[in-house]
Scaffold this motif. Structure first.
Motif, PDB file in Angstrom:
ATOM      1  N   ARG A 227       0.860  -1.178   0.000  1.00 12.71           N
ATOM      2  CA  ARG A 227       0.000   0.000   0.000  1.00 12.71           C
ATOM      3  C   ARG A 227       0.895   1.226   0.000  1.00 12.71           C
ATOM      4  N   LEU A 228       0.886   1.971  -1.082  1.00 15.21           N
ATOM      5  CA  LEU A 228       1.711   3.173  -1.202  1.00 15.21           C
ATOM      6  C   LEU A 228       0.824   4.403  -1.109  1.00 15.21           C
ATOM      7  N   SER A 229       1.206   5.319  -0.269  1.00  9.66           N
ATOM      8  CA  SER A 229       0.422   6.544  -0.161  1.00  9.66           C
ATOM      9  C   SER A 229       0.603   7.367  -1.427  1.00  9.66           C
ATOM     10  N   SER A 230      -0.437   8.092  -1.797  1.00 12.28           N
ATOM     11  CA  SER A 230      -0.354   8.934  -2.983  1.00 12.28           C
ATOM     12  C   SER A 230       0.586  10.110  -2.715  1.00 12.28           C
ATOM     13  N   VAL A 231       1.265  10.547  -3.753  1.00 14.91           N
ATOM     14  CA  VAL A 231       2.205  11.664  -3.624  1.00 14.91           C
ATOM     15  C   VAL A 231       1.444  12.967  -3.795  1.00 14.91           C
ATOM     16  N   ASP A 232       1.515  13.810  -2.812  1.00 14.40           N
ATOM     17  CA  ASP A 232       0.855  15.110  -2.861  1.00 14.40           C
ATOM     18  C   ASP A 232       1.869  16.144  -3.351  1.00 14.40           C
TER      19      ASP A 232
ATOM     20  N   VAL B  29      17.202   5.827  -1.207  1.00 13.09           N
ATOM     21  CA  VAL B  29      15.875   5.213  -1.226  1.00 13.09           C
ATOM     22  C   VAL B  29      15.343   5.315  -2.652  1.00 13.09           C
ATOM     23  N   PHE B  30      14.239   4.641  -2.911  1.00 12.60           N
ATOM     24  CA  PHE B  30      13.702   4.589  -4.261  1.00 12.60           C
ATOM     25  C   PHE B  30      12.324   5.240  -4.280  1.00 12.60           C
ATOM     26  N   PRO B  31      12.267   6.488  -4.743  1.00  8.50           N
ATOM     27  CA  PRO B  31      10.986   7.213  -4.723  1.00  8.50           C
ATOM     28  C   PRO B  31       9.985   6.610  -5.693  1.00  8.50           C
ATOM     29  N   VAL B  32       8.714   6.808  -5.381  1.00  4.09           N
ATOM     30  CA  VAL B  32       7.647   6.328  -6.244  1.00  4.09           C
ATOM     31  C   VAL B  32       7.741   7.001  -7.610  1.00  4.09           C
ATOM     32  N   ARG B  33       8.076   8.265  -7.612  1.00  5.42           N
ATOM     33  CA  ARG B  33       8.239   9.021  -8.843  1.00  5.42           C
ATOM     34  C   ARG B  33       9.196  10.171  -8.565  1.00  5.42           C
ATOM     35  N   VAL B  34       9.723  10.770  -9.632  1.00  7.37           N
ATOM     36  CA  VAL B  34      10.582  11.944  -9.492  1.00  7.37           C
ATOM     37  C   VAL B  34      10.066  13.018 -10.430  1.00  7.37           C
ATOM     38  N   SER B  35       9.759  14.181  -9.870  1.00 11.52           N
ATOM     39  CA  SER B  35       9.366  15.336 -10.666  1.00 11.52           C
ATOM     40  C   SER B  35      10.629  16.010 -11.175  1.00 11.52           C
TER      41      SER B  35
ATOM     42  N   GLU C  22      14.892  -2.966  -7.088  1.00 12.60           N
ATOM     43  CA  GLU C  22      14.515  -1.723  -7.776  1.00 12.60           C
ATOM     44  C   GLU C  22      15.722  -0.846  -8.053  1.00 12.60           C
ATOM     45  N   THR C  23      16.837  -1.455  -8.381  1.00 14.61           N
ATOM     46  CA  THR C  23      18.046  -0.727  -8.726  1.00 14.61           C
ATOM     47  C   THR C  23      18.986  -1.685  -9.428  1.00 14.61           C
ATOM     48  N   ALA C  24      19.880  -1.129 -10.245  1.00  8.56           N
ATOM     49  CA  ALA C  24      20.866  -1.964 -10.921  1.00  8.56           C
ATOM     50  C   ALA C  24      22.129  -2.118 -10.080  1.00  8.56           C
ATOM     51  N   ARG C  25      22.059  -1.755  -8.827  1.00 10.33           N
ATOM     52  CA  ARG C  25      23.117  -2.094  -7.877  1.00 10.33           C
ATOM     53  C   ARG C  25      22.531  -3.107  -6.905  1.00 10.33           C
ATOM     54  N   VAL C  26      23.071  -4.300  -6.920  1.00 11.05           N
ATOM     55  CA  VAL C  26      22.546  -5.386  -6.086  1.00 11.05           C
ATOM     56  C   VAL C  26      23.588  -5.692  -5.019  1.00 11.05           C
ATOM     57  N   ILE C  27      23.192  -5.576  -3.775  1.00  7.55           N
ATOM     58  CA  ILE C  27      24.173  -5.656  -2.694  1.00  7.55           C
ATOM     59  C   ILE C  27      23.609  -6.425  -1.498  1.00  7.55           C
ATOM     60  N   TRP C  28      24.447  -7.274  -0.945  1.00  7.41           N
ATOM     61  CA  TRP C  28      24.200  -7.858   0.370  1.00  7.41           C
ATOM     62  C   TRP C  28      25.322  -7.359   1.262  1.00  7.41           C
ATOM     63  N   LEU C  29      24.982  -6.674   2.324  1.00  8.60           N
ATOM     64  CA  LEU C  29      25.973  -6.009   3.163  1.00  8.60           C
ATOM     65  C   LEU C  29      26.131  -6.784   4.471  1.00  8.60           C
ATOM     66  N   GLY C  30      26.925  -7.850   4.422  1.00 11.79           N
ATOM     67  CA  GLY C  30      27.173  -8.633   5.620  1.00 11.79           C
ATOM     68  C   GLY C  30      26.129  -9.682   5.912  1.00 11.79           C
TER      69      GLY C  30
END
Length: 565
Positions: A40-45, A99-105, A166-174
């Motif tokens: 459930r993602l809140s709408s961007v105001d 972080v990965f925003p829902v959208r970018v203006s 959701e990114t082309a950098r895939v990482i496991w940190l420890g």
């Protein structure tokens, strides 16, 4: 130990239940509990907090009156929007804060929607630097936009995990599973441009790169520790011809050997599009010449500012400085918008009509930037750091440990404190920031409260529109038995007022601002004698000063003298 404490009654079980509820609540919200639940993602105001944060934090470094821009639907302003930040702005720093925003203006989207603007958008830069993929360039094999498929395998080829990232950098940190021996990343690239596309892949040890099912590059070698991640000594790379909008399938296989340092698996994928630098710059200059106003959006590159490494200089990418210089030479009515999280050199600043600092503006960057440029909102920020004209001007620049020791020879004189005694003047001082109106400081007086001192100042908005201003109080002491910086910020207050309105501002200076730490007493102590108190608009712009003599161990004393600067 926790179980024993619960069974013994030392920790109430209800506390544990509430913590478990919070974990389950987050899992339910993100769809991690399964059962067909969807996140459930809140709408961007667009008019919400994210937009307000940028307008309140943006710093107008200089302005010859070109801002705010003025255009109407009947007489639209011709604007050339240039630079890499026009369509692909930097909205956040790198590393663990990402972080990965829902959208970018974007600035291009926001300004194109303005009825009083006739917009032309040109990037104007070309670089062979490999940059991370943008979300709209990626497709997971199942068609999910802005994602890749990442699978972990054990030594026998059994699948340990199968995820969408959701990114082309895939990482496991420890937290890489002990049994993990190989990572496979698969995705489609949908290039926005036709021409030569260069892929660059960092893998931790051995790895292969395939395009449309055909192996095109391979590497086998040792891993190295680089900041907070493990990377291959020689990244995999390949250059291929692509057609805009036509997807290519990319598959990367990377080994995760048992002796991988720190059990960190970090695979980074990026791309660079081949663009002729001269043609790109020429197109931007031509667009600027045809416009009423040019806006150039520049900033630090992806990965340029991160907690995983130190910067070695304060420069913007050279192609961006070249773009700004060329546009300024072609059109004096140029606004430069800078996206950076920390000071950068701006050798062209004296030629710009305006320079606006947006920091990393977040997902509402474009919409908020339009608000500021068009005057619907005033840039309300003030610099929390001093910005040098050149790195070599900075009074403190030796920050490299030697033989494992970093000597803090500057002591308390860091930032604006050190600049107070520096030979060179900064490009922009600590506390600096302009608005769209003008202010005049009137009478200043001191009021005493119980264990408190207040500066009371009259501040008048002498401009033609409502605005916001920040009054800053600094303390200093010439003769002192205690080692002190040349000045230090003691208090500040933000003021908002309509045009022509005089406001009375009451700023508290707490006793702690006068105190120093006494190792002998093991407490904060106030030295007897006079302190100089200054009131101004920045560390370099003092408008009033006076002297006070706080009473040691009691309430603060009264003003001794005071004069306008």
């Amino acid at each position: 130990a926790l179980r024993a404490a619960v069974e013994a009654g030392d920790v109430p079980e209800a506390i544990l239940d509430e913590k478990v509820r919070r974990i389950l609540r987050l899992a339910e919200r993100t769809g991690a509990l399964g059962g067909g639940l969807r996140p459930r993602l809140s709408s961007v105001d667009p008019g919400g907090p994210a937009r307000t944060v940028l307008t309140r934090g943006a710093v107008l470094l200089q302005n010859d009156g070109i801002l705010p821009l003025a255009g109407t639907p009947d007489a639209p302003l011709r604007v050339a929007l240039l630079g890499p930040g026009a369509t692909r702005p930097r909205v956040q720093g790198g590393g663990s804060s990402e972080v990965f925003p829902v959208r970018v203006s974007t600035p291009a989207e926001a300004l194109a929607a303005e009825p009083g603007i006739h917009l032309t958008v040109v990037d104007g830069t070309a670089s062979d630097r490999v940059e991370p993929f943008e979300a709209d360039e990626l497709r997971a094999p199942d068609g999910t936009v802005g994602a890749v498929r990442a699978r972990l395998f054990d030594g026998d080829g059994a699948v340990l995990s199968d995820e969408r990232r959701e990114t082309a950098r895939v990482i496991w940190l420890g937290d890489l599973p002990d049994a993990a021996r190989r990572l496979e990343i698969e995705f489609d690239v949908v290039p926005p441009h036709s021409g030569l596309l260069r892929l660059g892949i960092d893998v931790p040890a051995a790895g292969t790169l395939s395009i449309d099912g055909v192996p095109v590059a391979a590497a086998d070698g040792g891993a190295r520790v680089e900041g907070a991640h493990i990377a291959h000594t020689d990244p995999l790379g390949v250059a291929i011809d692509v057609v805009a909008g036509r997807a290519i399938r990319v598959r990367v296989s990377a080994e995760a050997p048992e002796d991988l340092p720190l059990r960190i698996l970090d695979v980074r994928l990026g791309r660079a599009y081949a663009v002729d630098p001269a043609s790109a710059l020429e197109a931007a200059v031509a667009a600027a010449r045809e416009a009423d106003v040019a806006i150039v959006c520049v900033g630090t590159p992806a990965g340029g500012e991160s907690e995983g490494h130190d910067r070695t200089d304060l420069t913007l990418p050279p192609e961006q400085d070249a773009l700004v210089a060329a546009v300024l030479a072609a059109h004096p009515r140029t606004v430069v918008v800078v996206a950076a999280g920390a000071p950068v050199e701006m050798p062209w600043r004296h030629d710009a009509a305006a320079v606006l600092l947006t920091w990393f503006g977040g997902q509402e960057l474009g919409a908020a930037l339009a608000d500021v440029l068009l005057g619907r909102e005033e840039p309300g920020g003030r610099l929390p750091t001093t910005w040098p004209a050149r790195l070599e001007d900075a009074p403190v620049s030796d920050v490299v440990p030697r033989d494992g020791i970093l000597s803090y020879r500057e002591g308390l004189n860091i930032g604006y404190r050190a600049w107070a005694t520096a030979d060179a003047a900064p490009a922009y001082p600590f506390g600096h920031g302009l608005g769209y109106t003008a202010w005049a400081l009137g009478a200043v007086r001191v009021e005493e409260g119980r264990d408190r001192l207040f500066l009371v100042a009259d501040l008048t908005n002498t401009g033609r529109r409502r605005g916001r201003h920040v009054l800053q109080v600094y303390l200093s002491r010439g003769e002192s038995a205690v080692h002190r910086p040349p000045l230090w910020l003691a208090a500040f207050a933000a003021v908002e007022a309509d045009a022509g309105v005089r406001s009375t501002v009451r700023i508290e200076i707490p006793p702690r601002a006068f105190a120093h730490w006494s190792p002998a007493a093991g407490a904060w102590t106030t030295e007897p004698g006079e302190f100089t108190v200054s009131l101004g608009f920045s560390a370099d712009d003092v408008r009033w000063s006076g002297r006070v003599q706080p009473l040691v161990g009691a309430s603060l004393g009264s003003i001794v003298t005071g004069a306008g600067a």
